[in-house]
Write an enzyme that holds these catalytic residues in place. Structure first.
Site, mmCIF file in Angstrom:
data_model
loop_
_atom_site.group_PDB
_atom_site.id
_atom_site.type_symbol
_atom_site.label_atom_id
_atom_site.label_comp_id
_atom_site.label_asym_id
_atom_site.label_seq_id
_atom_site.Cartn_x
_atom_site.Cartn_y
_atom_site.Cartn_z
ATOM 1 N N ASP A 1 8.259 -14.616 3.011
ATOM 2 C CA ASP A 1 9.521 -14.503 2.094
ATOM 3 C C ASP A 1 10.682 -13.773 2.931
ATOM 4 O O ASP A 1 11.570 -13.910 2.494
ATOM 5 C CB ASP A 1 9.109 -13.325 0.943
ATOM 6 C CG ASP A 1 8.330 -12.278 1.601
ATOM 7 O OD1 ASP A 1 7.271 -12.409 2.026
ATOM 8 O OD2 ASP A 1 8.957 -11.185 0.938
ATOM 9 N N ASP B 1 10.492 0.737 -7.887
ATOM 10 C CA ASP B 1 11.580 1.294 -8.784
ATOM 11 C C ASP B 1 12.723 0.709 -8.651
ATOM 12 O O ASP B 1 13.992 1.093 -9.270
ATOM 13 C CB ASP B 1 11.913 2.741 -8.464
ATOM 14 C CG ASP B 1 12.083 2.967 -6.925
ATOM 15 O OD1 ASP B 1 12.694 2.004 -6.226
ATOM 16 O OD2 ASP B 1 12.182 4.003 -6.475
ATOM 17 N N GLY C 1 9.749 -12.185 -5.335
ATOM 18 C CA GLY C 1 11.256 -12.394 -6.016
ATOM 19 C C GLY C 1 11.871 -11.041 -5.722
ATOM 20 O O GLY C 1 11.328 -10.015 -5.091
ATOM 21 N N GLY D 1 12.907 -8.006 -6.355
ATOM 22 C CA GLY D 1 12.473 -6.806 -7.022
ATOM 23 C C GLY D 1 13.528 -5.799 -7.353
ATOM 24 O O GLY D 1 13.451 -5.000 -8.213
ATOM 25 N N ARG D 2 14.511 -5.722 -6.340
ATOM 26 C CA ARG D 2 15.456 -4.602 -6.262
ATOM 27 C C ARG D 2 16.884 -5.370 -5.813
ATOM 28 O O ARG D 2 17.644 -4.453 -5.047
ATOM 29 C CB ARG D 2 15.036 -3.464 -5.322
ATOM 30 C CG ARG D 2 14.583 -3.928 -4.030
ATOM 31 C CD ARG D 2 14.692 -2.779 -3.313
ATOM 32 N NE ARG D 2 14.092 -3.130 -1.843
ATOM 33 C CZ ARG D 2 13.966 -2.134 -0.846
ATOM 34 N NH1 ARG D 2 14.641 -1.150 -0.897
ATOM 35 N NH2 ARG D 2 13.529 -2.419 0.299
HETATM 36 P P1 AMP Z 1 10.414 -6.603 1.696
HETATM 37 O O1 AMP Z 1 9.194 -5.980 2.347
HETATM 38 O O2 AMP Z 1 11.523 -5.685 1.610
HETATM 39 O O3 AMP Z 1 10.776 -8.030 2.348
HETATM 40 O O4 AMP Z 1 10.176 -6.745 0.221
HETATM 41 C C1 AMP Z 1 8.962 -7.347 -0.495
HETATM 42 C C2 AMP Z 1 8.833 -7.599 -1.719
HETATM 43 O O5 AMP Z 1 8.613 -6.114 -2.418
HETATM 44 C C3 AMP Z 1 9.988 -8.246 -2.392
HETATM 45 O O6 AMP Z 1 9.635 -9.003 -3.503
HETATM 46 C C4 AMP Z 1 11.112 -6.888 -2.832
HETATM 47 O O7 AMP Z 1 12.078 -7.260 -3.869
HETATM 48 C C5 AMP Z 1 10.113 -6.173 -3.285
HETATM 49 N N1 AMP Z 1 10.421 -4.540 -3.227
HETATM 50 C C6 AMP Z 1 10.593 -3.847 -2.259
HETATM 51 N N2 AMP Z 1 10.855 -2.610 -2.381
HETATM 52 C C7 AMP Z 1 10.940 -2.560 -3.978
HETATM 53 C C8 AMP Z 1 11.291 -1.417 -4.800
HETATM 54 N N3 AMP Z 1 11.761 -0.166 -4.211
HETATM 55 N N4 AMP Z 1 11.530 -1.819 -6.075
HETATM 56 C C9 AMP Z 1 11.008 -3.098 -6.578
HETATM 57 N N5 AMP Z 1 10.885 -4.146 -5.727
HETATM 58 C C10 AMP Z 1 10.914 -3.926 -4.461
HETATM 59 MG MG MG Z 2 11.964 -9.336 1.967
#
Ligand code: AMP
Ligand code: MG
Length: 488
Positions: free
Chosen positions: A253, A126, A91, A93-94
């Protein structure tokens, strides 16, 4: 906080349709937001008032500090396979979906924020993003768009005024991203895993209506949706291969239902042509190497198919043969798109698969700079082969291939000079070279955004050779082991 006259008219179709797939949420306030980059071209396409968005009230919307009237920001829920391992709850997260805009061509586009603070999906994170990775997403997305590759695009990047702790304190930033939607393979995995048949039905209907409306007419709409997504992804990944793009983190995702490229994290463009190229610091096994991308896409689509089985047949088991057949059609579909792309890159009008494949084999052995090699071929078509011969070690091998290729070009109905012009319309001069991207991001983080803006300008007109930009057409002279760190 709400602004009275909203600079962004937002609809909320996703929110109205898909309760169960999001949590309403508010962005963390940015203490002193400042625009670093704003995409006037995209704003015009969206029918938005650029001046209003550049003003403080507009920047407040672009960073999530202010919520436009009528908008319901939500954190979207999704699951996903990351490097092959299933996470039932990822989901946003940020990130937050602000809502949807109808653009000037009548298309519905999501407006979404990234780096806007922790959400219920943040797990240990974060919720924040730093300037460099958000600018990478901006410049690479613009390059992809200009290259004609379906992609999400950045509307803006603004710093928040906060320092974000990474390996060192870095400027925090929020990206405002536009996508035809944020529905992912992982969204379907999440819906399927809830066991809520109605939710999966609503999601399937929404995705069909939004992206693949012709599937609604099919005998089995969910199977037709699967087929449409397989086709869109086959076309997309073929285009990645054509331009030498390595996504870097093809988790389920990060794969859209629309067929747009999404989530530019540890991505990069090839310098030397080598199918084993990996740039991501976390991809130790090379799962997402350049040459593996088609197979990974098909693997992801098999996960998509699994999530759809109960929509295809009441008895999911009974849906497996038909779904498998559709997923398996990825390989021939990809091969067809890739071959068509290569034919165009080589100026070939008829069917010359063998000739094209011979060149790819030769390139894998000789490892010339991918972009310069293909661009240089138009010179060869015009009679000067030195730009491509200079890029390989075994000149004789290439010369032999060039001879066969020239013979085909000369034999076509189209004059070779016209073929050369056509090649120049598909083989770029400028891509976001890794060393230029790094230098531009470093400068921006240090307070000088000028090199970033210049790079955006360069890659926004990739096919047109412009005097003074020679350095942007060169590969990295020290290109050994470029690594991009997962954009957090
Ligand atoms: P990504 O690798 O950017 O596609 O992200 C994978 C997952 O990690 C997703 O659910 C993002 O929302 C979460 N995510 C990545 N970085 C952060 C962060 N700094 N804080 C919270 N959630 C994160
Ligand atoms: Mg992503």
């Amino acid at each position: 906080m709400t602004v009275a006259a909203s600079p962004v008219p937002l609809d909320d179709w996703f929110v109205r349709d898909l309760g169960g797939l999001y949590q309403p949420w508010q962005a963390a306030p940015a203490p002193s937001p400042e625009l670093v980059a704003f995409n006037d071209d995209l704003a015009a396409e969206l029918g938005l008032d650029a001046a209003a968005l550049r003003a403080p009230e507009g920047v407040a919307v672009l960073t999530g500090t202010a919520v436009p009237t009528g908008a319901t920001p939500v954190a979207m829920a999704y699951a996903g396979h990351q490097f092959g391992n299933y996470s039932p709850r990822l989901g946003d997260g940020r990130a937050l979906l602000l809502g949807e805009i109808t653009d000037t061509a009548g298309r519905r586009r999501d407006l979404h924020l990234k780096g806007s603070g922790r959400t219920p999906f943040a797990r240990g994170g974060d919720g924040l993003a730093t300037l460099g990775p958000m600018l990478r997403e901006y410049v690479v997305g613009e390059a992809m768009h200009a290259l004609g590759v379906p992609t999400t695009r950045a509307l803006s990047v603004a710093t928040t005024g906060e320092r974000v702790m990474r390996e060192r304190p870095l400027p925090g930033a929020v990206l405002a991203r536009v996508a035809s939607s944020h529905l992912r393979v992982g969204t379907f995995q999440y819906a399927a895993a809830t066991g809520d048949a109605d939710l999966l039905a609503r999601l399937t209907g929404h995705a069909i209506a939004r992206h693949h409306p012709q599937a609604a007419e099919a005998e089995r709409p969910a199977l037709a949706l699967l087929e449409a997504v397989v086709e869109a992804q086959a076309a997309l990944v073929a285009q990645w291969m054509d331009v030498g793009f390595v996504h870097g983190v093809m988790n389920t995702d990060n794969m859209t239902i629309s067929g747009e490229t999404i989530d530019y994290g540890p991505c990069a463009f090839l310098d030397a042509y080598d199918p084993a190229t990996v740039y991501s610091s976390i991809d130790h096994g090379g799962r997402y190497a350049y040459g593996n991308q088609p197979q990974v896409a098909q693997w992801n689509l098999a996960r998509f198919a699994e999530s759809l089985l109960s929509r295809i047949e009441d008895d999911p088991e009974a849906a497996i043969p038909a779904a498998t057949e559709v997923v398996s059609s990825f390989a021939p579909r990809f091969a067809r798109h890739r071959s068509a792309g290569l034919h165009a890159k080589l100026g070939l009008v008829g069917e010359h698969r063998e000739l094209a494949e011979e060149l790819i084999t030769l390139m894998a052995e000789q490892k010339p700079d991918h972009t310069r090699f293909f661009r240089g071929l138009s010179s060869a078509a015009r009679g000067d082969a030195s730009p491509v011969l200079d890029l390989v070690v075994d000149r004789d091998a290439l010369d032999a291939w060039l001879g066969r290729w020239r013979a085909v070009l000369d034999d076509q109905d189209r004059p070779a000079a016209e073929s050369a012009d056509a090649m120049d319309r598909v083989n770029p001069v400028y891509i976001p070279r890794n060393h230029h991207v790094e230098a531009a991001l470093d400068a921006a983080v240090a307070g000088d955004p000028a090199p970033f803006h210049r790079l955006v300008d360069v890659v926004s007109r990739p096919f047109e050779e412009r005097p003074g930009l020679e350095e942007y057409a060169q590969g990295d002279p020290s290109a050994t082991g470029y690594v991009t760190y997962c954009g957090t």
